[in-house]
Design a protein around this motif. Structure first.
Motif, PDB file in Angstrom:
ATOM      1  N   PHE A 281      -7.592   8.731   2.479  1.00  0.00           N
ATOM      2  CA  PHE A 281      -6.419   8.661   1.454  1.00  0.00           C
ATOM      3  C   PHE A 281      -6.673   8.074   0.270  1.00  0.00           C
ATOM      4  N   THR A 282      -5.950   8.146  -0.633  1.00  0.00           N
ATOM      5  CA  THR A 282      -6.203   7.165  -1.950  1.00  0.00           C
ATOM      6  C   THR A 282      -5.073   6.093  -1.961  1.00  0.00           C
ATOM      7  N   MET A 283      -5.545   4.790  -2.356  1.00  0.00           N
ATOM      8  CA  MET A 283      -4.263   3.720  -2.326  1.00  0.00           C
ATOM      9  C   MET A 283      -4.521   3.188  -3.947  1.00  0.00           C
ATOM     10  N   ASN A 284      -3.506   2.460  -4.417  1.00  0.00           N
ATOM     11  CA  ASN A 284      -3.564   1.781  -5.451  1.00  0.00           C
ATOM     12  C   ASN A 284      -4.562   0.704  -5.640  1.00  0.00           C
ATOM     13  N   ALA A 285      -5.253   0.464  -6.657  1.00  0.00           N
ATOM     14  CA  ALA A 285      -6.169  -0.522  -6.791  1.00  0.00           C
ATOM     15  C   ALA A 285      -5.614  -1.785  -6.652  1.00  0.00           C
ATOM     16  N   THR A 286      -4.142  -2.174  -6.646  1.00  0.00           N
ATOM     17  CA  THR A 286      -3.660  -3.317  -6.542  1.00  0.00           C
ATOM     18  C   THR A 286      -3.268  -3.742  -5.190  1.00  0.00           C
ATOM     19  N   ASP A 287      -3.526  -2.765  -4.142  1.00  0.00           N
ATOM     20  CA  ASP A 287      -2.978  -2.954  -2.893  1.00  0.00           C
ATOM     21  C   ASP A 287      -4.202  -3.854  -1.982  1.00  0.00           C
ATOM     22  N   VAL A 288      -4.488  -4.747  -2.396  1.00  0.00           N
ATOM     23  CA  VAL A 288      -5.741  -5.700  -1.842  1.00  0.00           C
ATOM     24  C   VAL A 288      -5.437  -5.986  -0.504  1.00  0.00           C
ATOM     25  N   GLU A 289      -3.912  -6.608  -0.379  1.00  0.00           N
ATOM     26  CA  GLU A 289      -3.555  -6.927   1.051  1.00  0.00           C
ATOM     27  C   GLU A 289      -3.676  -5.856   2.233  1.00  0.00           C
ATOM     28  N   GLU A 290      -3.008  -4.636   1.564  1.00  0.00           N
ATOM     29  CA  GLU A 290      -3.222  -3.370   2.362  1.00  0.00           C
ATOM     30  C   GLU A 290      -4.669  -3.054   2.788  1.00  0.00           C
ATOM     31  N   MET A 291      -5.477  -3.086   1.775  1.00  0.00           N
ATOM     32  CA  MET A 291      -6.975  -2.634   2.011  1.00  0.00           C
ATOM     33  C   MET A 291      -7.694  -3.734   3.149  1.00  0.00           C
ATOM     34  N   THR A 292      -7.370  -4.884   3.000  1.00  0.00           N
ATOM     35  CA  THR A 292      -8.134  -5.868   3.756  1.00  0.00           C
ATOM     36  C   THR A 292      -7.416  -6.338   5.326  1.00  0.00           C
ATOM     37  N   ASN A 293      -6.133  -6.143   5.319  1.00  0.00           N
ATOM     38  CA  ASN A 293      -5.503  -6.212   6.708  1.00  0.00           C
ATOM     39  C   ASN A 293      -4.831  -5.134   7.056  1.00  0.00           C
ATOM     40  N   SER A 294      -5.537  -4.493   7.869  1.00  0.00           N
ATOM     41  CA  SER A 294      -5.154  -3.361   8.677  1.00  0.00           C
ATOM     42  C   SER A 294      -5.535  -3.369  10.254  1.00  0.00           C
ATOM     43  N   SER A 295      -5.337  -2.406  10.807  1.00  0.00           N
ATOM     44  CA  SER A 295      -5.597  -2.418  12.375  1.00  0.00           C
ATOM     45  C   SER A 295      -6.877  -1.675  12.587  1.00  0.00           C
ATOM     46  N   TYR A 296      -7.522  -1.135  11.513  1.00  0.00           N
ATOM     47  CA  TYR A 296      -8.678  -0.360  11.826  1.00  0.00           C
ATOM     48  C   TYR A 296      -9.949  -1.150  11.885  1.00  0.00           C
ATOM     49  N   ASP A 297     -10.891  -0.691  12.658  1.00  0.00           N
ATOM     50  CA  ASP A 297     -12.151  -1.432  12.808  1.00  0.00           C
ATOM     51  C   ASP A 297     -13.145  -1.274  11.767  1.00  0.00           C
ATOM     52  N   LEU A 298     -13.102  -0.397  10.791  1.00  0.00           N
ATOM     53  CA  LEU A 298     -13.772  -0.255   9.664  1.00  0.00           C
ATOM     54  C   LEU A 298     -13.135   0.532   8.952  1.00  0.00           C
ATOM     55  N   THR A 299     -13.420   0.152   7.412  1.00  0.00           N
ATOM     56  CA  THR A 299     -12.909   0.862   6.291  1.00  0.00           C
ATOM     57  C   THR A 299     -13.758   0.978   5.282  1.00  0.00           C
ATOM     58  N   LEU A 300     -14.236   1.896   4.529  1.00  0.00           N
ATOM     59  CA  LEU A 300     -14.918   2.343   3.439  1.00  0.00           C
ATOM     60  C   LEU A 300     -14.244   2.488   2.341  1.00  0.00           C
ATOM     61  N   PHE A 301     -14.492   2.179   1.115  1.00  0.00           N
ATOM     62  CA  PHE A 301     -13.672   2.228  -0.049  1.00  0.00           C
ATOM     63  C   PHE A 301     -14.440   2.368  -1.446  1.00  0.00           C
ATOM     64  N   THR A 302     -14.146   2.981  -2.308  1.00  0.00           N
ATOM     65  CA  THR A 302     -14.648   3.339  -3.583  1.00  0.00           C
ATOM     66  C   THR A 302     -13.697   3.451  -4.634  1.00  0.00           C
ATOM     67  N   CYS A 303     -13.959   3.366  -5.879  1.00  0.00           N
ATOM     68  CA  CYS A 303     -13.215   3.338  -6.892  1.00  0.00           C
ATOM     69  C   CYS A 303     -12.920   5.082  -7.213  1.00  0.00           C
ATOM     70  N   THR A 304     -11.911   5.324  -7.817  1.00  0.00           N
ATOM     71  CA  THR A 304     -11.808   6.807  -8.186  1.00  0.00           C
ATOM     72  C   THR A 304     -12.301   6.758  -9.705  1.00  0.00           C
ATOM     73  N   TYR A 305     -12.804   7.824 -10.382  1.00  0.00           N
ATOM     74  CA  TYR A 305     -13.061   7.817 -11.551  1.00  0.00           C
ATOM     75  C   TYR A 305     -11.978   7.315 -12.553  1.00  0.00           C
ATOM     76  N   GLY A 306     -12.414   6.376 -13.532  1.00  0.00           N
ATOM     77  CA  GLY A 306     -11.117   5.695 -13.940  1.00  0.00           C
ATOM     78  C   GLY A 306     -10.899   4.475 -13.391  1.00  0.00           C
ATOM     79  N   GLY A 307     -10.872   4.087 -12.211  1.00  0.00           N
ATOM     80  CA  GLY A 307     -10.962   2.769 -11.506  1.00  0.00           C
ATOM     81  C   GLY A 307      -9.384   2.661 -11.292  1.00  0.00           C
ATOM     82  N   LYS A 308      -8.327   3.363 -11.435  1.00  0.00           N
ATOM     83  CA  LYS A 308      -6.952   3.159 -11.170  1.00  0.00           C
ATOM     84  C   LYS A 308      -6.562   3.095  -9.649  1.00  0.00           C
TER      85      LYS A 308
END
Length: 197
Positions: free
Chosen positions: A145-172
């Motif tokens: 899925f896609t999440m907002n660039a400002t959702d740092v807490e949600e990105m780093t604190n999850s119940s998942y064992d592994l997360t991969l992420f990258t910016c969308t074009y434009g970086g938003k």
């Protein structure tokens, strides 16, 4: 007309710069992958459970966590042990967490040779992580899925064992792939030292 020509020229220059940056990143990734894989293979205990869970591989003054493999995308990439913007221009990096704490987060630029195609992954796809000791962990994608660039807490604190992420074009926003470790016992492997004496 002059303004339009200038804008077109600027766009072409930016496009050329981005293509060159992506080409260099792909070349560096290939070289680093070969060096990291060679060191893993030379480890006499490669593929066994390592006792040093925080071990890294050093190549050209850079420390690597291990290798990330995504069979569906035909990707095999070295992963640096920590991140910075200059490091991201070369290879994917560990953003936070570890395999052992169950919250490993890896990020990379959206270059095609890096994470530019992870949005095409879907639930059930395999993702593998080989650590510096040569021990391989297998994950299955649970959601993309896609999440907002400002959702740092949600990105780093999850119940998942592994997360991969990258910016969308434009970086938003951030393309995010959440994965689950298949064998939970692999997270805290038991080391049998009884035969080492």
């Amino acid at each position: 007309m002059l303004l339009g020509s200038l804008i077109l020229a600027a766009g072409l220059i930016l496009f050329g710069y981005n293509r060159r940056t992506e080409y260099i990143a792909g070349k560096v990734s290939d070289e680093a992958l070969e060096a990291v894989q060679e060191q893993i293979d030379q480890n006499p205990h490669a593929g066994e459970v390592g006792s040093d869970k925080e071990s890294t591989i050093k190549w050209q003054d850079t420390f690597y966590f291990g290798v990330l493999t995504i069979p569906k995308l035909d990707l095999e990439l070295p992963v640096q042990a920590d991140w910075s913007y200059p490091k991201l221009r070369k290879t994917p990096c560990v953003y936070t967490g570890s395999i052992q704490d169950g919250g490993l987060v890896i990020l990379a630029h959206n270059y095609k040779r890096h994470f530019g195609r992870i949005d095409s992954l879907s639930a059930g796809d395999v993702v593998q992580v080989t650590d510096a000791t040569g021990y391989k962990y297998e994950y299955l994608v649970e959601e993309v899925f896609t999440m907002n660039a400002t959702d740092v807490e949600e990105m780093t604190n999850s119940s998942y064992d592994l997360t991969l992420f990258t910016c969308t074009y434009g970086g938003k926003a951030r393309v995010t792939v959440r994965c689950v470790l298949q064998n939970k016992e692999d997270r805290y492997p038991v080391i049998d030292d009884s035969n080492s004496m």
